[in-house]
Motif scaffolding. Sequence first.
Motif, PDB file in Angstrom:
ATOM      1  N   LEU A  34       0.776  -1.332   0.014  1.00  0.00           N
ATOM      2  CA  LEU A  34       0.153   0.072  -0.138  1.00  0.00           C
ATOM      3  C   LEU A  34       0.986   1.260   0.103  1.00  0.00           C
ATOM      4  CD1 LEU A  34      -2.468  -1.327   2.590  1.00  0.00           C
ATOM      5  CD2 LEU A  34      -2.896  -1.128   0.335  1.00  0.00           C
ATOM      6  N   ALA A  35       0.575   2.207  -0.812  1.00  0.00           N
ATOM      7  CA  ALA A  35       1.387   3.354  -1.007  1.00  0.00           C
ATOM      8  C   ALA A  35       0.537   4.544  -0.119  1.00  0.00           C
ATOM      9  CB  ALA A  35       1.343   3.978  -2.360  1.00  0.00           C
ATOM     10  N   GLY A  36       1.400   5.198   0.546  1.00  0.00           N
ATOM     11  CA  GLY A  36       1.089   6.588   1.141  1.00  0.00           C
ATOM     12  C   GLY A  36      -0.482   6.450   2.001  1.00  0.00           C
ATOM     13  N   GLU A  37      -1.463   7.157   1.370  1.00  0.00           N
ATOM     14  CA  GLU A  37      -2.695   7.324   2.046  1.00  0.00           C
ATOM     15  C   GLU A  37      -3.560   6.299   1.433  1.00  0.00           C
ATOM     16  OE1 GLU A  37      -3.341   9.051   4.931  1.00  0.00           O
ATOM     17  OE2 GLU A  37      -1.178   9.524   4.788  1.00  0.00           O
ATOM     18  N   GLU A  38      -3.115   5.184   0.633  1.00  0.00           N
ATOM     19  CA  GLU A  38      -4.014   4.288   0.013  1.00  0.00           C
ATOM     20  C   GLU A  38      -4.761   3.600   1.277  1.00  0.00           C
ATOM     21  OE1 GLU A  38      -3.844   0.817  -3.244  1.00  0.00           O
ATOM     22  OE2 GLU A  38      -1.968   1.505  -2.532  1.00  0.00           O
ATOM     23  N   LYS A  39      -6.130   3.409   0.874  1.00  0.00           N
ATOM     24  CA  LYS A  39      -6.732   2.545   1.911  1.00  0.00           C
ATOM     25  C   LYS A  39      -6.648   1.008   1.595  1.00  0.00           C
ATOM     26  CE  LYS A  39     -10.276   5.526   3.744  1.00  0.00           C
ATOM     27  NZ  LYS A  39     -11.768   5.714   3.851  1.00  0.00           N
ATOM     28  N   LEU A  40      -6.804   0.200   2.613  1.00  0.00           N
ATOM     29  CA  LEU A  40      -6.388  -1.046   2.710  1.00  0.00           C
ATOM     30  C   LEU A  40      -7.514  -1.569   1.853  1.00  0.00           C
ATOM     31  CD1 LEU A  40      -5.098  -3.823   3.684  1.00  0.00           C
ATOM     32  CD2 LEU A  40      -6.845  -3.590   5.367  1.00  0.00           C
ATOM     33  N   THR A  41      -8.861  -1.044   2.115  1.00  0.00           N
ATOM     34  CA  THR A  41      -9.934  -1.565   1.480  1.00  0.00           C
ATOM     35  C   THR A  41     -10.082  -1.518  -0.062  1.00  0.00           C
ATOM     36  OG1 THR A  41     -11.308   0.155   2.262  1.00  0.00           O
ATOM     37  CG2 THR A  41     -11.109  -1.871   3.718  1.00  0.00           C
ATOM     38  N   LEU A  75       1.490  -4.197   5.172  1.00  0.00           N
ATOM     39  CA  LEU A  75       1.433  -4.032   3.892  1.00  0.00           C
ATOM     40  C   LEU A  75       2.091  -2.434   3.443  1.00  0.00           C
ATOM     41  CD1 LEU A  75      -2.131  -5.300   3.058  1.00  0.00           C
ATOM     42  CD2 LEU A  75       0.209  -6.178   1.976  1.00  0.00           C
ATOM     43  N   ARG A  76       2.434  -1.741   4.444  1.00  0.00           N
ATOM     44  CA  ARG A  76       2.987  -0.285   4.130  1.00  0.00           C
ATOM     45  C   ARG A  76       4.399  -0.221   4.385  1.00  0.00           C
ATOM     46  NH1 ARG A  76      -0.965   2.990   3.556  1.00  0.00           N
ATOM     47  NH2 ARG A  76      -3.067   2.243   4.483  1.00  0.00           N
TER      48      ARG A  76
END
Length: 77
Positions: A34-41, A75-76
């Motif tokens: 996951l990148a930056g502010e990308e939401k998991l969902t 994931l970050r």
Amino acid sequence: MDTRGHHTLNDLFAQLGLGSDNDAIEDFLNSHHLAGEEKLTLATFWSDSQRKFLSDALDEDSDWCEVVDELDVMLRH
């Protein structure tokens, strides 16, 4: 659906229909990020049913919430 109180990362992967042994989890974490502010969902690598399960777990503050948050952090990295 599993309704136990405490869930492990292995339990979560099994619930999501993914390989749930330690090697499979490590492979997943090495190939998905996951990148930056990308939401998991909202990550593109989830199926619709996986996305719904994760969203529901967080929205309902279910007993899965803690391990879903753990996955988000992993994931970050």
